[in-house]
Design an enzyme around this catalytic site. Structure first.
Site, PDB file in Angstrom:
ATOM      1  N   LEU A  53      -2.086   0.023  13.898  1.00  0.00           N
ATOM      2  CA  LEU A  53      -1.435  -0.034  15.210  1.00  0.00           C
ATOM      3  C   LEU A  53      -1.441   1.333  15.899  1.00  0.00           C
ATOM      4  O   LEU A  53      -0.635   1.588  16.791  1.00  0.00           O
ATOM      5  CB  LEU A  53       0.000  -0.555  15.070  1.00  0.00           C
ATOM      6  CG  LEU A  53       0.109  -2.031  14.676  1.00  0.00           C
ATOM      7  CD1 LEU A  53       1.562  -2.420  14.426  1.00  0.00           C
ATOM      8  CD2 LEU A  53      -0.496  -2.929  15.757  1.00  0.00           C
TER       9      LEU A  53
ATOM     10  N   TYR B 289       3.384   9.983  -0.730  1.00  0.00           N
ATOM     11  CA  TYR B 289       4.403   9.471   0.199  1.00  0.00           C
ATOM     12  C   TYR B 289       5.793   9.719  -0.377  1.00  0.00           C
ATOM     13  O   TYR B 289       6.113   9.230  -1.438  1.00  0.00           O
ATOM     14  CB  TYR B 289       4.223   7.977   0.441  1.00  0.00           C
ATOM     15  CG  TYR B 289       2.916   7.546   1.046  1.00  0.00           C
ATOM     16  CD1 TYR B 289       2.079   8.450   1.697  1.00  0.00           C
ATOM     17  CD2 TYR B 289       2.488   6.227   0.961  1.00  0.00           C
ATOM     18  CE1 TYR B 289       0.870   8.054   2.243  1.00  0.00           C
ATOM     19  CE2 TYR B 289       1.284   5.819   1.514  1.00  0.00           C
ATOM     20  CZ  TYR B 289       0.473   6.732   2.142  1.00  0.00           C
ATOM     21  OH  TYR B 289      -0.727   6.331   2.683  1.00  0.00           O
TER      22      TYR B 289
ATOM     23  N   ASP C 211       0.840  -1.195   0.000  1.00  0.00           N
ATOM     24  CA  ASP C 211       0.000   0.000   0.000  1.00  0.00           C
ATOM     25  C   ASP C 211       0.877   1.247   0.000  1.00  0.00           C
ATOM     26  O   ASP C 211       1.674   1.447   0.910  1.00  0.00           O
ATOM     27  CB  ASP C 211      -0.907   0.033   1.231  1.00  0.00           C
ATOM     28  CG  ASP C 211      -1.745   1.292   1.299  1.00  0.00           C
ATOM     29  OD1 ASP C 211      -2.832   1.313   0.693  1.00  0.00           O
ATOM     30  OD2 ASP C 211      -1.299   2.273   1.949  1.00  0.00           O
TER      31      ASP C 211
ATOM     32  N   ASN D 164     -10.689   7.587   3.454  1.00  0.00           N
ATOM     33  CA  ASN D 164     -11.094   8.823   4.140  1.00  0.00           C
ATOM     34  C   ASN D 164     -12.436   9.341   3.627  1.00  0.00           C
ATOM     35  O   ASN D 164     -12.608  10.538   3.397  1.00  0.00           O
ATOM     36  CB  ASN D 164     -10.007   9.894   3.991  1.00  0.00           C
ATOM     37  CG  ASN D 164      -8.701   9.481   4.621  1.00  0.00           C
ATOM     38  OD1 ASN D 164      -8.642   9.181   5.812  1.00  0.00           O
ATOM     39  ND2 ASN D 164      -7.642   9.436   3.824  1.00  0.00           N
TER      40      ASN D 164
END
Length: 316
Positions: free
Chosen positions: A214, A53, A48, A157
């Site tokens: 996490l 990024y 992903d 989102n």
């Protein structure tokens, strides 16, 4: 390893997705290659990433993660064994932001170039764009699917109302629909997915891949107080979890982990993997030891009592 159908995409994936946002950020090219090699060798296949990024790193322009993945694919081969997920919509320094047709067309070509491939398996609308009619966005995706550059599309989102409207628009206009959802979801952050959004995803048979699985590292158990925040570049984000509920969740994770001779992070991921309405969690690693722990989470079988305990302590 038993794979899971990713909604109605025709794609099947292992129950763990590698979060490649760390490539070009906290994992340099050499370390990224080591992580990718081990991930693939262990039988996993889904990566992903996103065009954006990692623009937040000083000196980066975006596309660093995709570039590293592309270089790894060129060096190692085996593109047909991998499932590539990338995204469009957030602001890129030279491209702007949003889900206008022209923006999507430019962005996908740049992503394909960096990834050194001719297609993306799942292409996500990274954020909802209220300034563009959803039909325009879906028409752009339709052209990319027809051209063979994208296999399936997804939404990240998006609220339940936004996703429902997009699904209706796709049905009404006979356009491709979002077949995969990527919500923020973990033992602490449950409110935005549990409820209407989860109900919609399950009713529509969508694949669901969770991010921040996490809680930015909080659920690893490494952060028990404010003095621990300096251990991570995400300390500011983790601080919000250091409340009574967060400590109760960590306490339950500790006890379940001890019973299974596991780590808290492995239990937190195993809980997600066991959830109805979740296909696979996304998780990142910057060391081989961390990656081995992620891999172990897919082999951890929680009891009904374990799951009930975690459900109770994390309920909102």
């Amino acid at each position: 390893m038993t794979k899971r159908a990713l909604g109605n995409t025709g794609i099947s994936i292992s129950p763990l997705v590698f979060g490649a946002n760390v490539f070009g950020w906290t994992a340099d090219k050499q370390r990224s290659f080591q992580l990718l090699d081990r991930f693939a060798d262990a039988g996993f296949e889904t990566l992903d990433t996103a065009d954006v990024y990692s623009t937040w790193v000083p000196g980066n322009q975006g596309g660093e993660s995709e570039t590293i993945i592309g270089e790894w694919l060129k060096a190692r081969g085996g593109r047909d064994r991998m499932v590539l997920i990338t995204k469009v919509g957030m602001e890129m320094p030279s491209e702007g932001k949003g889900l206008a047709s022209a923006r999507i067309q430019r962005a996908v070509e740049e992503s394909l170039r960096r990834l050194q491939t001719d297609h993306v398996d799942v292409y996500f609308s990274h954020v909802f764009d209220e300034s563009i009619p959803v039909e325009e966005t879906l028409q752009a995706y339709d052209r990319l699917i027809t051209a063979g550059k994208v296999r399936a599309i997804g939404a990240s989102n998006h609220s339940a109302a936004q996703l429902a409207a997009a699904l209706k628009a796709a049905n009404d206009a006979k356009l491709p629909r979002y077949e995969v959802l990527q919500p923020q979801y973990n033992l602490y952050d449950r409110a935005s997915y549990d409820g209407d959004l989860r109900d919609l995803a399950m009713a529509e048979g969508l694949g669901v891949i969770t991010y921040y699985s996490l809680a930015s590292g909080f659920l690893t158990g490494k952060y028990r107080g404010r003095d621990d925040l300096k251990k991570s570049t995400r300390g500011g984000r983790i601080e919000s979890y250091l409340d009574d509920r967060g400590m109760a969740i960590l306490g339950a994770l500790d006890e379940v982990a001890m019973a299974h001779n596991a780590e808290p992070a492995e239990v937190a991921l195993a809980w997600l993997i066991s959830r109805d309405g979740v296909t696979a969690p996304i998780a990142s690693a910057t060391s081989l030891d961390q990656l081995e722990s992620l891999i172990r989470s897919t082999r951890l079988s929680l009891s009904a009592a374990d799951i009930a305990r975690l459900d109770r302590v994390s309920a909102v």
